[in-house]
Design an enzyme around this catalytic site. Structure first.
Site, PDB file in Angstrom:
ATOM      1  N   HIS A   1      48.055  45.331  90.665  1.00  0.00           N
ATOM      2  CA  HIS A   1      49.262  44.717  90.085  1.00  0.00           C
ATOM      3  C   HIS A   1      49.224  43.199  90.267  1.00  0.00           C
ATOM      4  CE1 HIS A   1      51.672  48.287  89.087  1.00  0.00           C
ATOM      5  NE2 HIS A   1      50.981  48.849  90.056  1.00  0.00           N
TER       6      HIS A   1
ATOM      7  N   CYS B   1      47.561  48.826  85.906  1.00  0.00           N
ATOM      8  CA  CYS B   1      47.680  50.102  86.620  1.00  0.00           C
ATOM      9  C   CYS B   1      47.698  51.279  85.637  1.00  0.00           C
ATOM     10  CB  CYS B   1      48.880  50.078  87.554  1.00  0.00           C
ATOM     11  SG  CYS B   1      48.623  51.180  88.956  1.00  0.00           S
TER      12      CYS B   1
ATOM     13  N   GLU C   1      50.821  40.934  88.829  1.00  0.00           N
ATOM     14  CA  GLU C   1      52.142  40.280  88.715  1.00  0.00           C
ATOM     15  C   GLU C   1      52.780  40.024  90.077  1.00  0.00           C
ATOM     16  OE1 GLU C   1      51.436  43.387  88.021  1.00  0.00           O
ATOM     17  OE2 GLU C   1      53.119  44.769  88.317  1.00  0.00           O
TER      18      GLU C   1
HETATM   19  N1  GLN Z   1      50.827  56.823  87.907  1.00  0.00           N
HETATM   20  C1  GLN Z   1      49.593  56.143  88.119  1.00  0.00           C
HETATM   21  C2  GLN Z   1      48.968  56.465  89.460  1.00  0.00           C
HETATM   22  O1  GLN Z   1      49.632  56.913  90.345  1.00  0.00           O
HETATM   23  C3  GLN Z   1      49.750  54.648  87.939  1.00  0.00           C
HETATM   24  C4  GLN Z   1      50.645  54.028  88.951  1.00  0.00           C
HETATM   25  C5  GLN Z   1      51.121  52.672  88.546  1.00  0.00           C
HETATM   26  O2  GLN Z   1      51.022  52.292  87.386  1.00  0.00           O
HETATM   27  N2  GLN Z   1      51.658  51.938  89.475  1.00  0.00           N
HETATM   28  O3  GLN Z   1      47.798  56.269  89.644  1.00  0.00           O
END
Ligand code: GLN
Length: 557
Positions: free
Chosen positions: A510, A384, A512
Site C-alpha cells: 500500500h 493490493c 498510499e
Molecule cells: N483481499 C486481499 C488479500 O487479503 C487484498 C487485501 C487488500 O487489498 N488490502 O490478500
C-alpha cells in the site's frame, strides 16, 4: 528523562469536525518550531484495533511500519508531521481493558476490586506517558480523544486526562477543544450555544479548555469570540476560527496566523522560535492554482464512503501539488461496471486506480475495467487487491487461463493465480493475522517502479492475506507480464508491470500509506504524470488492440 508536555484535543457538539486534522496541524506547527513531538489517538471503542471493522463503519485502516492496524487519524498525523508512528500511538478501550483484565486474571491486583477508577484510568495514563519513554523521549505529546464530549464511552479517557492534568501541573498540560459554531440559515445568524453547552459538559468533567478551535463556515466576528470566551472562561484571542478550507493543508497556516503555536509555546513554557512554513505555504498555493487537470477513476467497492480510501485521496493531493496538477477523482462502483460495462464510466478518464479491498463483491467489475484500460493503453495503477485483479485479468485474457481467479473467492479453482501462503492456512482468527507492516522489496532496474523510486530496494507497508501464486510465474511471464519487484528472498511477487503498456503497475503493498505532504509518493507522482501524458495525447485504441496479445499463448491448463 525530562517529563513531556501534554496537549489534549477533545471534540464537542458533533463528530467529524476534523479533530484529527487539528491535532496533526498542531503537531506539525510545534515540530516546525524545533520541538520533538509525538502524537497519539485515544479511541473509546471496544475493538482492540480498527482492523476488524468494516470500512463503511470506520473508514480506512491505517497500517504502520510495525504492522499496527490503526485509526485513520494516524494517517493525518504521519502525513502532516512525517513522524513515524507505531502501535503505541493508538490506544483503544479494547486494548486498555484487555491489559487490565489480563492482569486481573494473573492475580496482579492482589485481591483488589478492579474498577474504572483507578485501574482503567491508570492504564490509560501510563499508555500516554509511555510515549515519552520511547526513542529518547519527546518535548510534547499531542493526544486526541476520539468521540464527542458527553459520550458515555469516552468518559474514562476524559477522567484520565483530567487526572493527568492535575498530576503534571497546569504549565505542563493544555486542553484544546474543537467545537462547532453553526450558521443557522433561518435566523441568519451564527450560534454559539452548542459550543457553550459542550464546554459546560467538559467543565462538569473537570476539564477547562485553554483554546477553542471553532469550526465554522462564516467568519467569526470579534464580538462573537468575546461572547464565547466569556461563557467558556477563556480569553477571546484563544477562541480561534477554523473555517472550512479549500484544502486541509491550509489548516496549520490558519492556526499559525491566529497565533496558536505561539500561545501554546508561551502557555507550556516552551521557549521556541517561529516555525518555518515557507515550503508548506508554497505547496498549498500550488494546490490552489494548478496548471493542468487529469481525471483519474477509482474503481472500488466502498466508493460511497470516501473515508475508506482516505490515504489514496491524500496521496493524489500530494502528487498533484508536486506536479502542478489538479487530480480530479472519478469514483466508479465496480458493481456498476459489471452491470453497465466499463465504457460507460471510463471513456473520458486519463488513468484508472484499483485500490485494496476484501471480498468477492465487485471483483468482476474491477477485472473488466482493467481489461479496458490495458487494451486502450490508459495508465493503470493497481494496489493490493487491485494488483491481484490485474494478475487475474492478465491470466484470463492474455495467458488464456479461463478460470483464473483468487483463492480468496473460490476454493476449488483450477487456476488460483492468487493463493494463500502455507503459513496463512493455519490462521483461524481474524484480528491482526494478515501479512501486516513494512517489508522490503527489490526492484528490477529496467522497471517503471525503479524509475519512480530511483532505488533498487524499497520498504512499503502491507495488509493482505493472499499472494501471487509462484506456480504461475513462468506462464504469466511468457505471456508478457513482468514480475519486477520481489521480496529479498525472491519468494514473493510484490510488483507486476506490463512493459508494452505506457504505465501499467500493480503493487501488492500500500504505497498510499507512505505518501506525505512534504514528499509525494513516487508511484503516485509518476502515475499522475503518466495520466497527464495520456491526457495530452490519448492512445489510438484501434492501433493498439492489434499488437497487444503475444500470439504463441494458448489455453494450457
Ligand atoms: N483481499 C486481499 C488479500 O487479503 C487484498 C487485501 C487488500 O487489498 N488490502 O490478500
Amino acid at each position: 528523562m525530562e517529563p513531556a508536555k501534554h496537549i489534549f484535543v477533545t471534540g464537542g457538539v458533533v463528530s467529524a469536525l476534523g479533530k484529527g486534522i487539528a491535532s496533526a496541524s498542531i503537531g506539525f506547527l510545534l515540530k516546525q518550531r524545533g520541538l520533538r513531538v509525538n502524537m497519539q489517538k485515544l479511541d473509546p471503542y471496544i475493538n482492540v484495533d480498527p482492523g476488524t471493522m468494516n470500512p463503511f463503519q470506520h473508514g480506512e485502516v491505517f497500517v504502520l511500519d510495525d504492522g499496527a492496524e490503526t485509526d485513520l487519524d494516524l494517517g493525518h498525523y504521519e502525513r502532516f508531521t512525517d513522524i513515524p508512528l507505531t502501535s503505541d500511538n493508538n490506544v483503544t478501550t479494547g486494548q486498555v481493558y484487555q491489559t487490565v483484565i489480563g492482569r486481573e486474571r494473573r492475580g496482579d491486583y492482589l485481591g483488589a476490586t478492579v474498577q474504572v477508577i483507578p485501574h482503567i484510568t491508570n492504564e490509560i495514563k501510563s499508555r500516554i506517558r509511555k510515549l515519552n519513554e520511547l526513542n529518547g523521549g519527546c518535548d510534547v505529546i499531542v493526544a486526541e480523544i476520539g468521540g464527542t464530549v458527553g459520550d458515555i464511552e469516552s468518559l474514562p479517557f476524559m477522567e484520565a486526562i483530567r487526572q493527568l492534568g492535575l498530576e503534571e501541573g497546569p504549565e505542563n498540560v493544555m486542553f484544546v477543544h474543537v467545537t462547532l459554531v453553526p450558521y443557522v440559515e433561518t435566523a441568519g445568524e451564527i450560534k454559539t450555544k452548542p459550543t457553550q453547552h459542550s464546554v459546560k459538559t467538559l467543565r462538569e468533567i473537570g476539564i477547562q479548555p485553554q483554546v477553542l478551535l471553532c469550526r465554522t463556515t462564516r467568519p467569526l466576528a470579534d464580538s462573537l469570540r468575546e461572547k464565547i470566551g466569556l461563557f467558556c472562561s477563556l480569553p477571546a484571542k484563544n477562541v480561534i476560527e477554523v473555517r472550512d478550507a479549500e484544502t486541509i493543508y491550509e489548516v496549520p497556516l490558519m492556526l499559525h496566523q491566529q497565533g496558536l503555536d505561539q500561545y501554546i509555546s508561551d502557555y507550556l513554557h516552551l521557549d521556541t522560535p517561529q516555525p518555518d512554513l515557507d515550503v508548506w505555504r508554497a505547496k498549498v498555493e500550488r494546490i490552489k492554482n494548478p496548471e493542468k487537470t487529469v481525471r483519474i477513476a477509482i474503481c472500488g467497492k466502498y466508493v460511497h464512503l470516501k473515508d475508506a480510501y482516505k490515504s489514496i485521496v491524500e496521496a493524489f493531493v500530494h502528487a498533484g501539488a508536486e506536479t502542478n496538477t489538479h487530480v480530479e477523482l472519478v469514483w466508479v462502483s465496480s458493481e456498476d461496471i459489471k452491470k453497465n460495462g466499463a465504457d460507460a464510466y471510463l471513456q473520458n478518464v486519463d488513468g484508472l486506480l484499483i485500490p485494496g479491498g476484501f471480498g468477492e463483491r465487485g471483483v468482476e467489475g474491477k477485472i473488466e475495467s482493467i481489461e479496458y484500460v490495458r487494451k486502450r493503453k490508459i495508465p493503470f495503477f493497481g494496489i493490493c487487491l487491485g494488483m491481484q485483479c490485474a494478475v487475474i485479468e492478465y491470466a484470463r485474457n492474455v495467458a488464456k487461463l479461463d478460470d483464473a481467479h483468487s483463492y480468496e473467492f473460490y476454493r476449488d479453482l483450477k487456476n488460483a493465480v492468487i493463493h494463500l501462503l502455507p503459513d496463512q492456512h493455519e490462521v483461524t482468527e481474524m484480528g491482526g493475522t494478515m501479512r501486516l507492516g513494512a517489508f522490503p522489496c527489490i526492484l528490477d532496474e529496467g522497471s517503471r517502479c525503479f524509475q519512480a523510486y530511483g532505488t533498487k530496494e524499497l520498504s512499503e507497508r502491507h495488509r493482505h492475506r493472499y499472494e501471487f501464486n509462484n506456480e504461475y510465474r513462468d506462464i504469466l511471464t511468457r505471456a508478457g507480464l513482468k514480475l519486477v519487484g520481489l521480496s529479498p528472498d525472491g519468494r514473493l511477487v510484490e510488483v507486476v508491470e506490463i512493459p508494452q503498456h505506457p504505465w501499467f503497475v500493480g503493487v501488492q503493498f500500500h504505497p498510499e500509506l507512505k505518501s506525505r505532504f512534504h514528499k509525494a509518493h513516487p508511484l503516485f507522482r509518476e502515475f499522475v504524470k503518466a495520466a497527464g501524458r495520456y491526457h495530452e495525447s490519448p492512445a489510438q485504441p484501434a492501433l493498439l488492440l492489434k499488437t497487444e496479445e503475444p500470439e504463441e499463448m494458448e489455453s494450457t491448463q
